[in-house]
Design a protein around this motif. Structure first.
Motif, mmCIF file in Angstrom:
data_model
loop_
_atom_site.group_PDB
_atom_site.id
_atom_site.type_symbol
_atom_site.label_atom_id
_atom_site.label_comp_id
_atom_site.label_asym_id
_atom_site.label_seq_id
_atom_site.Cartn_x
_atom_site.Cartn_y
_atom_site.Cartn_z
ATOM 1 N N PHE A 262 0.835 -1.194 0.000
ATOM 2 C CA PHE A 262 0.000 0.000 0.000
ATOM 3 C C PHE A 262 0.873 1.248 0.000
ATOM 4 O O PHE A 262 1.852 1.343 0.753
ATOM 5 C CB PHE A 262 -0.909 0.010 1.232
ATOM 6 C CG PHE A 262 -1.663 1.294 1.427
ATOM 7 C CD1 PHE A 262 -2.760 1.602 0.628
ATOM 8 C CD2 PHE A 262 -1.262 2.210 2.398
ATOM 9 C CE1 PHE A 262 -3.452 2.793 0.803
ATOM 10 C CE2 PHE A 262 -1.949 3.396 2.581
ATOM 11 C CZ PHE A 262 -3.051 3.686 1.781
ATOM 12 N N ILE A 263 0.525 2.220 -0.834
ATOM 13 C CA ILE A 263 1.269 3.473 -0.922
ATOM 14 C C ILE A 263 0.433 4.582 -0.302
ATOM 15 O O ILE A 263 -0.652 4.899 -0.794
ATOM 16 C CB ILE A 263 1.612 3.813 -2.389
ATOM 17 C CG1 ILE A 263 2.497 2.706 -2.976
ATOM 18 C CG2 ILE A 263 2.304 5.164 -2.472
ATOM 19 C CD1 ILE A 263 2.837 2.905 -4.435
ATOM 20 N N PRO A 264 0.887 5.183 0.784
ATOM 21 C CA PRO A 264 0.086 6.211 1.458
ATOM 22 C C PRO A 264 0.065 7.515 0.666
ATOM 23 O O PRO A 264 0.993 7.831 -0.080
ATOM 24 C CB PRO A 264 0.808 6.390 2.794
ATOM 25 C CG PRO A 264 2.232 6.037 2.490
ATOM 26 C CD PRO A 264 2.157 4.924 1.480
ATOM 27 N N MET A 265 -1.002 8.278 0.855
ATOM 28 C CA MET A 265 -1.125 9.612 0.269
ATOM 29 C C MET A 265 -0.720 10.634 1.324
ATOM 30 O O MET A 265 -1.137 10.551 2.482
ATOM 31 C CB MET A 265 -2.557 9.872 -0.193
ATOM 32 C CG MET A 265 -3.032 8.913 -1.273
ATOM 33 S SD MET A 265 -2.061 9.014 -2.797
ATOM 34 C CE MET A 265 -2.478 10.663 -3.341
ATOM 35 N N LEU A 266 0.093 11.585 0.940
ATOM 36 C CA LEU A 266 0.569 12.600 1.874
ATOM 37 C C LEU A 266 -0.090 13.929 1.555
ATOM 38 O O LEU A 266 -0.062 14.391 0.406
ATOM 39 C CB LEU A 266 2.094 12.732 1.776
ATOM 40 C CG LEU A 266 2.736 13.757 2.715
ATOM 41 C CD1 LEU A 266 2.527 13.344 4.165
ATOM 42 C CD2 LEU A 266 4.211 13.900 2.408
ATOM 43 N N HIS A 267 -0.664 14.546 2.566
ATOM 44 C CA HIS A 267 -1.337 15.828 2.379
ATOM 45 C C HIS A 267 -0.553 16.923 3.093
ATOM 46 O O HIS A 267 -1.049 17.606 3.986
ATOM 47 C CB HIS A 267 -2.770 15.745 2.902
ATOM 48 C CG HIS A 267 -3.588 14.685 2.235
ATOM 49 N ND1 HIS A 267 -4.022 14.781 0.927
ATOM 50 C CD2 HIS A 267 -4.020 13.475 2.680
ATOM 51 C CE1 HIS A 267 -4.708 13.693 0.599
ATOM 52 N NE2 HIS A 267 -4.715 12.877 1.646
ATOM 53 N N LEU A 268 0.692 17.072 2.689
ATOM 54 C CA LEU A 268 1.528 18.151 3.197
ATOM 55 C C LEU A 268 1.992 18.987 2.018
ATOM 56 O O LEU A 268 2.281 18.456 0.939
ATOM 57 C CB LEU A 268 2.752 17.597 3.937
ATOM 58 C CG LEU A 268 2.511 16.861 5.264
ATOM 59 C CD1 LEU A 268 3.815 16.280 5.783
ATOM 60 C CD2 LEU A 268 1.908 17.793 6.296
ATOM 61 N N PRO A 269 2.087 20.302 2.193
ATOM 62 C CA PRO A 269 2.508 21.147 1.073
ATOM 63 C C PRO A 269 3.948 20.872 0.669
ATOM 64 O O PRO A 269 4.826 20.723 1.524
ATOM 65 C CB PRO A 269 2.357 22.573 1.626
ATOM 66 C CG PRO A 269 2.422 22.415 3.114
ATOM 67 C CD PRO A 269 1.815 21.082 3.417
ATOM 68 N N VAL A 270 4.177 20.770 -0.651
ATOM 69 C CA VAL A 270 5.531 20.588 -1.174
ATOM 70 C C VAL A 270 6.135 21.960 -1.412
ATOM 71 O O VAL A 270 5.561 22.764 -2.155
ATOM 72 C CB VAL A 270 5.521 19.782 -2.490
ATOM 73 C CG1 VAL A 270 6.941 19.605 -3.010
ATOM 74 C CG2 VAL A 270 4.835 18.438 -2.286
ATOM 75 N N PRO A 271 7.266 22.282 -0.780
ATOM 76 C CA PRO A 271 7.880 23.599 -0.998
ATOM 77 C C PRO A 271 8.185 23.816 -2.475
ATOM 78 O O PRO A 271 8.675 22.912 -3.163
ATOM 79 C CB PRO A 271 9.169 23.534 -0.162
ATOM 80 C CG PRO A 271 8.919 22.458 0.848
ATOM 81 C CD PRO A 271 8.031 21.462 0.168
ATOM 82 N N GLU A 272 7.875 24.998 -2.959
ATOM 83 C CA GLU A 272 8.154 25.315 -4.352
ATOM 84 C C GLU A 272 9.647 25.537 -4.547
ATOM 85 O O GLU A 272 10.327 26.100 -3.682
ATOM 86 C CB GLU A 272 7.378 26.561 -4.779
ATOM 87 C CG GLU A 272 5.867 26.370 -4.795
ATOM 88 C CD GLU A 272 5.151 27.596 -5.339
ATOM 89 O OE1 GLU A 272 5.845 28.531 -5.790
ATOM 90 O OE2 GLU A 272 3.910 27.604 -5.302
ATOM 91 N N ARG A 273 10.134 25.094 -5.683
ATOM 92 C CA ARG A 273 11.546 25.303 -6.010
ATOM 93 C C ARG A 273 11.732 26.756 -6.416
ATOM 94 O O ARG A 273 11.127 27.225 -7.375
ATOM 95 C CB ARG A 273 11.976 24.380 -7.150
ATOM 96 C CG ARG A 273 13.442 24.536 -7.552
ATOM 97 C CD ARG A 273 13.803 23.540 -8.646
ATOM 98 N NE ARG A 273 15.140 23.762 -9.158
ATOM 99 C CZ ARG A 273 16.241 23.264 -8.610
ATOM 100 N NH1 ARG A 273 16.142 22.538 -7.535
ATOM 101 N NH2 ARG A 273 17.425 23.502 -9.144
ATOM 102 N N PRO A 274 12.572 27.526 -5.683
ATOM 103 C CA PRO A 274 12.736 28.941 -6.015
ATOM 104 C C PRO A 274 13.491 29.126 -7.319
ATOM 105 O O PRO A 274 14.310 28.292 -7.716
ATOM 106 C CB PRO A 274 13.553 29.475 -4.834
ATOM 107 C CG PRO A 274 14.307 28.289 -4.328
ATOM 108 C CD PRO A 274 13.408 27.113 -4.551
ATOM 109 N N GLU A 275 13.181 30.231 -8.007
ATOM 110 C CA GLU A 275 13.965 30.595 -9.181
ATOM 111 C C GLU A 275 15.385 30.918 -8.737
ATOM 112 O O GLU A 275 15.611 31.524 -7.688
ATOM 113 C CB GLU A 275 13.354 31.814 -9.872
ATOM 114 C CG GLU A 275 11.959 31.572 -10.415
ATOM 115 C CD GLU A 275 11.965 30.613 -11.595
ATOM 116 O OE1 GLU A 275 13.016 30.521 -12.265
ATOM 117 O OE2 GLU A 275 10.936 29.965 -11.827
ATOM 118 N N SER A 276 16.371 30.490 -9.525
ATOM 119 C CA SER A 276 17.768 30.684 -9.139
ATOM 120 C C SER A 276 18.091 32.151 -8.912
ATOM 121 O O SER A 276 18.932 32.491 -8.082
ATOM 122 C CB SER A 276 18.698 30.093 -10.207
ATOM 123 O OG SER A 276 18.449 30.702 -11.459
ATOM 124 N N SER A 277 17.399 33.022 -9.623
ATOM 125 C CA SER A 277 17.684 34.452 -9.501
ATOM 126 C C SER A 277 17.137 35.036 -8.213
ATOM 127 O O SER A 277 17.566 36.087 -7.754
ATOM 128 C CB SER A 277 17.098 35.205 -10.699
ATOM 129 O OG SER A 277 15.696 34.994 -10.754
#
Length: 476
Positions: A262-277
């Motif tokens: 069984f593969i659980p579902m995670l309901h936590l926000p994934v941090p957005e990858r910031p723009e390098s600039s």
């Protein structure tokens, strides 16, 4: 009759080819992005001889693992190779009951928070490949915790000479609990088929913990096992949060998937990858599994330039690609220090020094500095490398992955991480100081001894190491 023999021989050869070259399950050999890291910490378990001549043990890795479990409310994923109380021949030695501590913590947290999903993933070695019960796994399952014993048949063969015959003639009959022959790891008995399965020398060798804390996914990657017989070993770990923790969770879902769990579902926000600039941080973590670890190591070693530094602290070093890359780096003028386990102890049993002693002889012959961990029955169990540049940048690799063919060539399941940043970044600086303390025996603590103590120029051992590494007829 000859026709039957030819058919059987063709089938055996076919099984051998398939088990060596079959496709990897989806999601393995994972190379994550270099993700901006949050809350990164370097942790270490230290074992040394103090100024009074006594062995002293200082630990923090599983203390932090237990803390992560206590903080979780939504999800816990634990993927550990050795999860048992087997002591081998160490019954008279003091040890920490890590397996019981971890089991009790998981059960207690599940009882406090019944909706908390806990997934424990481990290797079939803990049931001696189906020949014995695991009391820890039984307790976890009784508490409503998902326990997945990894399906190793999905992996390629690391010992193809043996697996060629085992796969068609033994594997189809499975295994069951028995008391036919002594348990090779502890008390009681197991079946003969347990021994036959053991000789495949393949494993889910990962050492990973993930848990939530206040809507954040926290990760820990280590070289340490919750194994009582390993509780005195020297180990290292990296704890972090951010997008890389979600990459790590994704790599663990691949193991559940290949084992039909069984593969659980995670309901936590994934941090957005910031723009390098727009990113203000040059500290990143990258998750690597299986063969991706070797590729990263070779790139790091290959990028090291004259008058820069490469430091290594390794339990097993035998991979020819890594060894040759280190020799080439030394010839370029890179300053290299290698701290190795002498490969003399295995849970109370004496070992013959292979592979590290023949490898150390080769490295020293090429002008590379080598010291031995001053082990007193325990093992120097880290799998660690750091590259420091003249400009003050550092790159560190650590995790479950020994520097061997079996661990780096898509045979075992492995997880390591790469931390990159300014050499004064606290986690990187702590790791550097950890190595300096061990190399120079600082603070009156003896961690290491001179190369001459275990120097071995035996041609026979050099030949044995080369044959064992190339064929997979070994435990490393």
């Amino acid at each position: 009759m000859k026709r039957i023999i030819r058919i059987i021989l063709a089938l055996v050869i076919g099984f051998g080819i398939v088990n060596v070259f079959k496709p990897l399950p989806e999601g393995l050999n994972f190379k994550g992005e270099e993700q901006e890291v949050e809350n990164v910490r370097f942790l270490a378990d230290r074992t040394f001889v103090n100024a009074r001549g006594e062995r002293e043990i200082q630990q923090e890795i599983f203390d932090e693992v237990l803390n992560m479990i206590r903080q979780a409310r939504s999800i816990i994923v634990v993927d550990m190779f050795l999860f048992n109380d087997y002591l081998g021949a160490l019954e008279e030695e003091p040890y920490r009951a890590l397996s019981s501590e971890l089991t009790a913590a998981l059960v207690a947290q599940k009882q406090r928070y019944p909706n908390l999903h806990i997934s424990v993933i481990s290797d079939p070695i803990n049931t001696v490949y189906g020949g014995a019960r695991s009391e820890h796994f039984d307790q976890l399952r009784e508490a409503g915790i998902q326990v997945t014993v990894t399906d190793l048949t999905r992996l390629r063969s690391s010992n193809p000479i043996y697996t060629t015959f085992w796969a068609p003639f033994v594997s189809p009959f499975g295994n069951k609990e028995a008391n036919t022959v002594p348990n090779p790891f502890g008390e009681g008995g197991v079946s003969i088929r347990s021994y036959l399965a053991l000789l495949n020398f393949k494993a889910n060798h990962r050492k990973v913990v993930l848990s939530d804390h206040e809507d954040t996914l926290v990760a820990l990657v280590t070289s340490a096992n919750p194994h009582d017989g390993s509780s005195a070993h020297g180990n290292v770990a990296l704890q972090f949060s951010g997008a890389a923790a979600h990459d790590l969770l994704q790599s663990e879902m691949a193991v559940l998937d290949m084992s039909n769990a069984f593969i659980p579902m995670l309901h936590l926000p994934v941090p957005e990858r910031p723009e390098s600039s727009t990113s203000n941080s040059d500290t990143t973590v990258q998750v690597l599994t299986e063969g991706a670890v070797e590729r990263a190591l070779l790139e790091i070693i290959g990028n090291a330039e004259r008058d820069e530094w490469l430091d290594l602290a390794v339990f097993y070093m035998s991979d020819r690609h890594v060894i040759e890359a280190l020799i080439e780096a030394s010839q370029r003028g890179v300053n290299i220090r290698v701290l190795l386990d002498p490969n003399k102890d295995a849970f109370g049993r004496e070992k013959n020094g292979i592979p590290n002693r023949p490898v150390a002889h080769e490295l020293v012959s090429e002008g590379i500095a080598v010291r031995w961990c001053n082990t007193q029955g325990e093992q120097c169990h880290s799998k660690w490398l750091m590259h420091r540049t003249r400009e003050g940048h550092a790159t560190m690799v650590l995790g479950s992955t020994n520097f061997t063919r079996r661990n780096m060539h898509n045979l075992n399941l492995e997880t390591s991480v790469v931390l990159r940043g300014d050499s004064e970044q606290p986690a990187l600086d702590s790791a550097h100081q950890w190595f300096e303390q061990r190399w120079f025996n600082l603070d009156g603590h003896q961690y290491s001894i001179e190369y001459a103590v275990y120097a071995d120029d035996s041609k026979l051992n050099q030949l044995l190491y080369r044959v064992m590494e190339a064929t997979g007829l070994s435990t490393f």
